[in-house]
Write an enzyme that holds these catalytic residues in place. Structure first.
Site, PDB file in Angstrom:
ATOM      1  N   TYR A 110       0.854  -1.189   0.000  1.00  0.00           N
ATOM      2  CA  TYR A 110       0.000   0.000   0.000  1.00  0.00           C
ATOM      3  C   TYR A 110       0.886   1.234   0.000  1.00  0.00           C
ATOM      4  CZ  TYR A 110      -3.043   3.685   1.698  1.00  0.00           C
ATOM      5  OH  TYR A 110      -3.732   4.867   1.822  1.00  0.00           O
ATOM      6  N   GLU A 160      -3.875   7.475  -3.748  1.00  0.00           N
ATOM      7  CA  GLU A 160      -3.632   6.173  -3.124  1.00  0.00           C
ATOM      8  C   GLU A 160      -3.415   5.092  -4.178  1.00  0.00           C
ATOM      9  OE1 GLU A 160      -6.179   4.769   0.520  1.00  0.00           O
ATOM     10  OE2 GLU A 160      -6.924   3.758  -1.251  1.00  0.00           O
TER      11      GLU A 160
END
Ligand code: GDP
Ligand code: MN
Length: 378
Positions: A101, A189
């Site tokens: 991530y 993101e």
């Protein structure tokens, strides 16, 4: 303003971030055609403005064009968390060896942009934060210095052992930071950030939210707006220059000025009521705005009473009163309407409303108490 994955990936690509080749389609036939053209296994991805599409069945791999069409038939028209899937992204599938991530958000407490990284990629980051918060690594970025290489290296060293991936990760982190700052984003993101079986780094999913307050600096972004992000009422309100947020209570509120609107909602709560909406008709309120406001509010079946709270400054109370009388003629609302008028042309406004049999108050307390009483007794 939330962007769809394919729109976010277009931006990433423009900044030179590694993204799979992909095309958008709206029919199973188009999906089949794209799969044929790519000649590889493809991944078909529902384009909706929510996360967790994978879990909901909105992301499927297909190894032949025929299979791609069949899977697309399932995904298109599917409903994910209340949103209909009308578009899919067809991308060349990658073989995943590792998922991480990497994301940037604005942290209001430190007033800085925070970059976060976690080796626990592919899953919801909120879930990681809840269950294994020690697996999320953060850096707070000084706005004057920008993202420093050593800071990015610290994060990447938490994701990778190989110096090659750390170096590529640092480059990517700098690009994401540049995207965030140059486009006035609130969130950028990449989840998952993938290392493929072949050893390449790829941004498999991308999410960008732009700050609406910065949009005037990027007028070209306006065309990326997705109408699905807003309810019909919110779109109409925006068009009419009203700021409207639907809430779940039963007292419809029409107020001029955001501060007064907030104060009105606080007072409704204080006296035990629940506002059905936030609605600011703004400064110089032409009667048309009041008509539109009433049009939108009366569509909500939960609304039991409508409360007008107007402080006449630039806004003239008689303008509001005229709009209200016209609107009542047009929409014949079945719920009671009460008003509080004070300020510019108060007497004129009051007279207009009294002639139309609308109860007028001059104190905010009284009118809100009355609204709560009417909502509770109906
Ligand atoms: P989200 O569920 O809305 O976050 O959608 P993602 O794009 O992140 O996809 C969810 C999951 O689907 C990923 O974590 C992967 O495990 C899988 N996935 C997505 N794209 C590919 C791909 O190209 N190849 C493979 N093997 N899996 C993929
Ligand atoms: Mn994802």
């Amino acid at each position: 303003m939330k962007l769809q994955e394919y729109q976010a990936k277009d931006i990433l690509r423009r900044y030179g971030a590694p993204v799979q080749e992909g095309k958008v389609a709206t029919t199973p036939e188009e999906v089949e055609q794209i799969a044929k053209e790519f000649g590889t296994t493809v991944v078909i991805k529902a384009q909706v403005l929510v996360g967790g599409r994978g879990k909901a069945g909105g992301i499927k791999l297909a190894s032949t064009p025929e299979e791609a069409r069949q899977k697309a038939e399932k995904i298109l028209g599917m409903d994910i968390k209340g949103l209909a899937v009308k578009k899919v992204l067809v991308a060349k599938a990658v073989d995943i060896a590792d998922e991480s991530y990497l994301g940037l958000i604005l942290d209001r407490t430190s007033k800085k942009i925070v970059m976060m990284a976690s080796p626990e990629g592919g899953v919801d980051i909120e879930e990681v934060a809840r269950n294994t918060p020690e697996k999320i690594f953060k850096i707070y970025i000084d706005p004057f210095l920008g993202l420093q290489t050593y800071a990015a290296r610290y994060l990447m060293s938490k994701l990778y052992d190989k110096s090659e991936y750390i170096a590529q990760g640092i480059e990517l982190a700098k690009k994401l930071y540049q995207i965030f700052v140059e486009n006035d984003a609130q969130l950028v993101e990449v989840n998952p950030l993938v290392i493929t079986e072949q050893g390449d780094m790829v941004c498999v999913d991308a999410k960008i939210i732009l700050d609406d307050n910065g949009l005037f600096r990027h007028p070209e972004m306006e065309q990326l707006r997705n109408v699905e992000e807003y309810s019909q009422e919110e779109l109409e309100a925006k068009e009419a220059g009203l700021s409207f947020v639907k809430l779940t209570g039963d007292i419809g509120c029409v107020v001029n000025g955001a501060g007064l609107a907030m104060a009105t909602m606080d007072l409704v709560k204080h006296y035990g009521g629940e506002p059905a909406n936030f609605l600011d008709v703004g400064g110089s309120s032409r009667p048309e705005k009041v008509i539109k406001a009433l049009d939108i509010i009366t569509r909500d079946p939960n609304v039991k009473v409508i409360l007008f709270n107007i402080f006449g400054g630039i806004t003239r109370c008689d303008d509001i009163a005229n709009g209200l009388v016209q609107a009542i003629k047009e929409f014949k609302p079945s719920v009671p309407i009460i008003a509080r008028l004070t300020g510019t042309n108060e007497q004129e406004g009051r007279k207009i409303l009294e002639q139309a049999n609308i109860p007028v108050f001059s104190s905010m307390d009284e009118v809100v108490k009355e609204a709560v009483k009417l909502a509770q007794s109906s």
